[in-house]
Design an enzyme around this catalytic site. Sequence first.
Site, short mmCIF file in Angstrom:
data_model
loop_
_atom_site.label_atom_id
_atom_site.label_comp_id
_atom_site.label_asym_id
_atom_site.label_seq_id
_atom_site.Cartn_x
_atom_site.Cartn_y
_atom_site.Cartn_z
N SER A 61 -9.93 14.22 6.45
CA SER A 61 -8.63 13.94 5.81
C SER A 61 -7.67 13.29 6.79
CB SER A 61 -8.02 15.23 5.27
OG SER A 61 -8.88 15.83 4.32
N CYS A 77 -11.58 20.17 -4.21
CA CYS A 77 -10.12 20.07 -4.26
C CYS A 77 -9.65 20.01 -5.71
CB CYS A 77 -9.64 18.82 -3.54
SG CYS A 77 -10.74 18.24 -2.26
C1 LIG Z 1 -14.98 16.46 2.69
C2 LIG Z 1 -14.52 15.05 2.57
C3 LIG Z 1 -13.31 14.63 3.15
C4 LIG Z 1 -12.39 15.59 3.86
O1 LIG Z 1 -12.88 15.92 5.12
P1 LIG Z 1 -12.23 17.21 5.86
O2 LIG Z 1 -12.91 17.20 7.20
O3 LIG Z 1 -12.59 18.38 5.04
O4 LIG Z 1 -10.78 16.96 5.95
C5 LIG Z 1 -12.95 13.31 3.02
N1 LIG Z 1 -13.74 12.43 2.36
C6 LIG Z 1 -14.91 12.78 1.80
C7 LIG Z 1 -15.74 11.77 1.10
C8 LIG Z 1 -15.34 14.11 1.88
O5 LIG Z 1 -16.48 14.46 1.30
#
Ligand SMILES: *Cc1c(COP(=O)(O)O)cnc(C)c1O
Length: 407
Positions: free
Chosen positions: A86, A339
């Site tokens: 993120s 989410c």
């Molecule tokens: C899980 C995910 C994220 C978020 O990553 P985090 O490390 O949990 O913040 C972003 N993009 C995709 C495609 C994901 O699957």
Amino acid sequence: MKCDVKDTDAVKQMPKTIYLDNAATTILKPEVLDAMMPYLTEKYGNPSSIHSFGAGCSAVCESARKTIAGLINAKDNEIYFTSGGSESDNWAIKSVAYMKKDKGKHIITSAVEHHAVLETCEFLQRDGFEISFVGVDDKGIIKIDELKAAIRPDTILISVIYANNEIGTIQPIKEIGEIARSKGILFHTDAVQAFGHVPIDVEKENIDMMSASAHKIHGPKGIGMLYMKNNVKLTPMIHGGPHERKRRAGTSNVPGIVGFGKAAELSSISMAKNNAKITEKRNYLIDRILSEIPYSRLNGDRDRRLPGNANISFRYIEGESMLMMVDMKGIAASTGSACASGSLDPSHVLLAIGLPHEIAHGSLRMTLSEFTTKEELDYTVEALKEVVSKLRAMSPLYEDAMKKKEE
Ligand SMILES: *Cc1c(COP(=O)(O)O)cnc(C)c1O
């Protein structure tokens, strides 16, 4: 693969904890924990310190950076550690936007992005940027002609997800990168689902920036990275000390970085072998469901797909009810992105591939890992058959549809 295993006693008596939500997060590998442990205990130095306590920690972080860079054909100094996918998505998109706003305020992305990209773009939209959300076909592959047509003289960034977290579709990243580069537009890809799962070459695929995260590849949570090509030089989003070559302040998450490096190393060693095995099991799961449960359909592309992803819609039932009932049978799955769970809006990805609301609502995502066994999948199929028929027996929609068929 022999597909003749039926409902044996062993399957019936399985210990009932089956984890099929590896797109949400993955189990930490014991080797990864072992590698991290010293840096959570006696080796607690700050890599920025001059003394020997710090120096040892600095060396292991640089070694992890090298491993991660090697996995995607990047240079060591093009890898920047962040707190996860993120943050990397936010950093890439917002920094390009604010650095280049005098050149233009137009950004192109796709209709099937993860929320970390989608919401970042929507935030910028409220701040005066214009965003084009390019559509996808019925398999979830971006419409290249629509992407080309969206490019304008004031376009400053193209950001397209490498592989979709809900339906597993892998995008033609090299082609998109070529288009962006030929127009002098920066190209970012959210590769959180792809990194460590499928081979990536940032040079060959014309990628300028790329997000990845450790906890999707059996590493720890709270650590990720942004690949940033050497000529890109994004401004920091987190200001402070001179960490990460003055681009991302904050004391290095040493145990996290070591764990990320170890997880990346393990996934690169066994990627081809694991992928072949996981793909075979995923196909087995998909084939059994589609042939044994009526009115079910596979979402996404059959072949251009992440090895571990199975996303299936079951008509006439509600995904959330199905999710709760399979959970009671010890199976952890998902209706879409974690989410979005808990909200009653159907997934934007399933709507983008053209599913009507009622079918999108009846969808289940099951994501496998190298630890998923065929016995677990057999148990899952039997459980799904039971749950689906129970829910359909209570569904007025199903009753109506069946009556219409008889007439
Ligand atoms: C899980 C995910 C994220 C978020 O990553 P985090 O490390 O949990 O913040 C972003 N993009 C995709 C495609 C994901 O699957």
